[in-house]
Write an enzyme that holds these catalytic residues in place. Sequence first.
Site, PDB file in Angstrom:
ATOM      1  N   ASP A  83       0.989  -1.615  -0.094  1.00  0.00           N
ATOM      2  CA  ASP A  83       0.150  -0.114   0.525  1.00  0.00           C
ATOM      3  C   ASP A  83       0.465   1.117   0.228  1.00  0.00           C
ATOM      4  OD1 ASP A  83      -2.071   2.136   0.130  1.00  0.00           O
ATOM      5  OD2 ASP A  83      -3.151   1.198   1.923  1.00  0.00           O
ATOM      6  N   SER A 118       0.598  12.410 -16.073  1.00  0.00           N
ATOM      7  CA  SER A 118      -0.573  12.402 -16.570  1.00  0.00           C
ATOM      8  C   SER A 118      -0.284  13.551 -17.512  1.00  0.00           C
ATOM      9  CB  SER A 118      -1.759  12.444 -15.691  1.00  0.00           C
ATOM     10  OG  SER A 118      -2.575  12.455 -16.875  1.00  0.00           O
ATOM     11  N   TYR A 132      -7.448  14.340  -8.632  1.00  0.00           N
ATOM     12  CA  TYR A 132      -6.685  13.751  -9.128  1.00  0.00           C
ATOM     13  C   TYR A 132      -5.837  14.911 -10.140  1.00  0.00           C
ATOM     14  CZ  TYR A 132      -4.567  10.685 -13.262  1.00  0.00           C
ATOM     15  OH  TYR A 132      -3.983   9.983 -14.222  1.00  0.00           O
TER      16      TYR A 132
END
Length: 303
Positions: free
Chosen positions: A62, A143, A157
Amino acid sequence: MEFGDGVAVVTGGARGIGAALAQRLARERMSVVVADIDLEAASATAAGIEAGGTPCIAVRCDVGLLESVRELAARTRERFGRVDVLVNNAGVTHSPTPAIELSADDARWVLETNVLGVWHGCATFGPWMVEQGSPAHIVNIGSEHSLGIPMSGAAMYTASKHAILGLSDVLRRELPAHVGVSVVCPGGVRTELVAAVRNRPSRFGGAGAPRQDRIPIGMTAEEIAERTVTGIQNGDFYIVTHPPVVELAEERWREVSAAFAAQAPRFTGDEIYDTRELIRRRAAAASGDDRPTGTLDDKERDE
């Protein structure tokens, strides 16, 4: 960088870009650690890589928890004894929601996974790479959201991917030359990113049901992996993949440039407000060279 018989660690390696990169790096004769919060899926990906003759292990991780990433490093050291490529790929996104309506749990989930998760990887494996002294590389998956704003409804995001670019840009200036840094900035990719909610930890509200209206669009994860490997080999900082994304960067620059032209145009002597210039002058003064930056003494001028 040449991969040879090195070791690669890939977070979020069970599916999508992570799995494609793990498989692609294995074809470069690298041993691979597939890390993912979904151990069952990670084990399946690792088994496929091992079936091809490449040493590979799966580790549950995690990335939002520093102790979990440290355990990943311990397992890597125990099994392989070194790390040469780190891919901080693990990432999540929230459902399209206006920024002021986003839940605190979803905001924290995205930021802790995407931003702290990347930092946890860099802070844990980076010192190891520095100590090794051999060529190594950190790859942070950003991204198109790192470069501009392709859509509304993705506030956290987008914020997280901006942060990954900033973190990576600072990191490359701080690490020694033998540790390279890249940030990958793809556009749409056919992955299961929007289904990450099925593995959302309980501290963020627990698992949720993935959206059912997903339409697979964009490049394949394999295409992104291929371009990423090429970028690592070339030592590229920006690894870009989708040609139209340049328009996002251009739109932002045009607006920024126009704002400076209208509100803060350059003028003679404006270096008194230049942070980099002030830092250079302070460093020069501390070293005993208190000449203004950019000036030459008589000997240097003659030369």
